[in-house]
Scaffold this motif. Structure first.
Motif, mmCIF file in Angstrom:
data_model
loop_
_atom_site.group_PDB
_atom_site.id
_atom_site.type_symbol
_atom_site.label_atom_id
_atom_site.label_comp_id
_atom_site.label_asym_id
_atom_site.label_seq_id
_atom_site.Cartn_x
_atom_site.Cartn_y
_atom_site.Cartn_z
ATOM 1 N N LEU A 33 -6.153 11.670 10.616
ATOM 2 C CA LEU A 33 -5.823 10.528 9.774
ATOM 3 C C LEU A 33 -6.566 10.565 8.446
ATOM 4 O O LEU A 33 -7.686 11.083 8.353
ATOM 5 N N THR A 34 -5.951 10.000 7.428
ATOM 6 C CA THR A 34 -6.608 9.870 6.126
ATOM 7 C C THR A 34 -7.629 8.737 6.189
ATOM 8 O O THR A 34 -7.680 7.971 7.164
ATOM 9 N N LYS A 35 -8.421 8.619 5.143
ATOM 10 C CA LYS A 35 -9.444 7.568 5.093
ATOM 11 C C LYS A 35 -8.805 6.180 5.197
ATOM 12 O O LYS A 35 -9.285 5.310 5.931
ATOM 13 N N ASN A 71 -7.508 5.586 8.763
ATOM 14 C CA ASN A 71 -8.608 5.284 9.679
ATOM 15 C C ASN A 71 -9.067 3.842 9.512
ATOM 16 O O ASN A 71 -9.339 3.143 10.490
ATOM 17 N N LYS A 72 -9.148 3.395 8.278
ATOM 18 C CA LYS A 72 -9.549 2.010 7.991
ATOM 19 C C LYS A 72 -8.532 1.034 8.602
ATOM 20 O O LYS A 72 -8.900 0.024 9.212
ATOM 21 N N LEU A 73 -7.265 1.341 8.455
ATOM 22 C CA LEU A 73 -6.193 0.508 9.004
ATOM 23 C C LEU A 73 -6.254 0.481 10.526
ATOM 24 O O LEU A 73 -6.138 -0.578 11.146
ATOM 25 N N THR A 123 3.769 -9.309 10.418
ATOM 26 C CA THR A 123 4.860 -8.512 9.868
ATOM 27 C C THR A 123 4.191 -7.330 9.167
ATOM 28 O O THR A 123 2.976 -7.333 8.935
ATOM 29 N N ILE A 124 4.968 -6.346 8.809
ATOM 30 C CA ILE A 124 4.388 -5.198 8.113
ATOM 31 C C ILE A 124 3.805 -5.631 6.769
ATOM 32 O O ILE A 124 2.795 -5.095 6.295
ATOM 33 N N LYS A 125 4.420 -6.651 6.163
ATOM 34 C CA LYS A 125 3.934 -7.175 4.876
ATOM 35 C C LYS A 125 2.606 -7.896 5.047
ATOM 36 O O LYS A 125 1.676 -7.710 4.250
ATOM 37 N N SER A 126 2.505 -8.751 6.075
ATOM 38 C CA SER A 126 1.265 -9.516 6.264
ATOM 39 C C SER A 126 0.106 -8.608 6.672
ATOM 40 O O SER A 126 -1.038 -8.820 6.262
ATOM 41 N N LEU A 127 0.392 -7.568 7.463
ATOM 42 C CA LEU A 127 -0.656 -6.614 7.826
ATOM 43 C C LEU A 127 -1.112 -5.846 6.587
ATOM 44 O O LEU A 127 -2.314 -5.620 6.388
ATOM 45 N N ASP A 138 3.158 -0.423 2.812
ATOM 46 C CA ASP A 138 4.063 -0.250 3.953
ATOM 47 C C ASP A 138 4.078 1.196 4.432
ATOM 48 O O ASP A 138 4.089 1.466 5.637
ATOM 49 N N ALA A 139 4.067 2.136 3.491
ATOM 50 C CA ALA A 139 4.166 3.557 3.838
ATOM 51 C C ALA A 139 2.966 4.007 4.673
ATOM 52 O O ALA A 139 3.114 4.800 5.618
ATOM 53 N N THR A 140 1.765 3.480 4.339
ATOM 54 C CA THR A 140 0.559 3.844 5.086
ATOM 55 C C THR A 140 0.651 3.360 6.529
ATOM 56 O O THR A 140 0.284 4.071 7.472
#
Length: 272
Positions: A14-16, A19-21, A36-40, A48-50
């Motif tokens: 995973l990228t930095k 990993n944080k997410l 939702t994907i937006k609220s997260l 969204d892409a991440t």
């Protein structure tokens, strides 16, 4: 497989930012289930892409698939926590007593007073809820009637919206939703607020869309996603119903015995 296991197995890939997410998701599972994907993305300052890339790298088909897996993980953890030496009645009473005790711990007395004041000052009171929360709304209506507080419970979203358009600043709508994310209830409360009504939100999540609509918000303690249709969820709601009734009664010096006596006199006439 549990999310944390999949994360540990794949974190080197995973990228930095991923990993944080992932660390945020592991620490805030209960909230992410409702996101939702937006609220997260807003909560974690990621795009969204991440989020989608993280889901794919961990073996999920998408964000919805991840949320379902998180909910399943949570349910498995809860079931493992049961003491197999306890009888069925003991298990049931433990769950229900726990739902009341946990809800009590979440009550802020200044907020409770503010909620009771809202009811006391209202010209009209309506209670909105759907599904099991709609059933709880009916119980609120009947319980409050015993202390002389007349409220109208409505569980049909179409009727809720019609009622909402007739309200004004002198009215209060009580919104019941364990998750705080029930779209029908949110839509009805939003219309009521637009027409000037005050909103008393009763929900498990104080940062949910329904709670954020509330002029005052009280918190239940049983998450709906993992406990859909359970008695514990309704017990948590009904406990707050009783607490509000008692606070209203105390604040307004309601003579409950007199109300009961008058009602009993009339009810007795129904006997044949």
């Amino acid at each position: 497989m549990e999310f944390i296991q999949l994360y540990n197995q794949n974190k080197d890939k995973l990228t930095k930012s991923e990993n944080k997410l992932a660390n945020y998701i592991a620490a805030h599972t209960e909230h992410v289930i409702y996101d939702t994907i937006k609220s997260l993305g807003k909560a974690t300052n990621t795009g969204d892409a991440t989020i989608v890339r993280l889901c794919k790298k961990l073996g999920y088909s998408g964000f919805s698939d991840l949320k379902i897996a998180l909910a399943q993980d949570s349910m498995m953890t809860t079931s493992k926590g049961h003491d197999e030496t306890q009888t069925t009645p003991q298990l049931s009473s433990k769950v229900l007593i726990s739902s009341i005790e946990k809800t009590e711990e979440l009550i802020s007395h200044p907020v409770l007073t503010e909620a009771a004041n809202l009811l006391a000052q209202a010209k009209r009171i309506h209670i909105f809820g759907v599904g099991h929360s709609g059933e709880s709304a009916r119980d609120y209506e009947r319980t409050w009637l015993r202390i002389g507080l007349i409220a109208n419970a409505e569980s049909d979203p179409h009727i809720q919206v019609q009622v909402a358009t007739l309200l004004n600043k002198d009215d209060v709508v009580v919104g019941l939703s364990l998750s705080g994310h029930t779209k029908d209830t949110y839509d009805s409360l939003k219309v009521a607020k637009e027409y000037g009504a005050k909103i008393l939100a009763i929900t498990n999540d104080l940062i949910s869309p329904i709670a954020l609509l509330g002029d005052v918000s009280l918190q239940t303690a049983v998450s709906e996603f993992m406990n859909i249709g359970t008695v514990a969820g309704q017990v948590s709601q009904l406990y707050l119903c009783d607490v509000l009734a008692r606070e209203y009664e105390k604040m307004n010096k309601v003579d409950v015995d007199k109300i009961k006596e008058r009602a009993l006199t009339e009810v007795m006439k129904k006997s044949i």
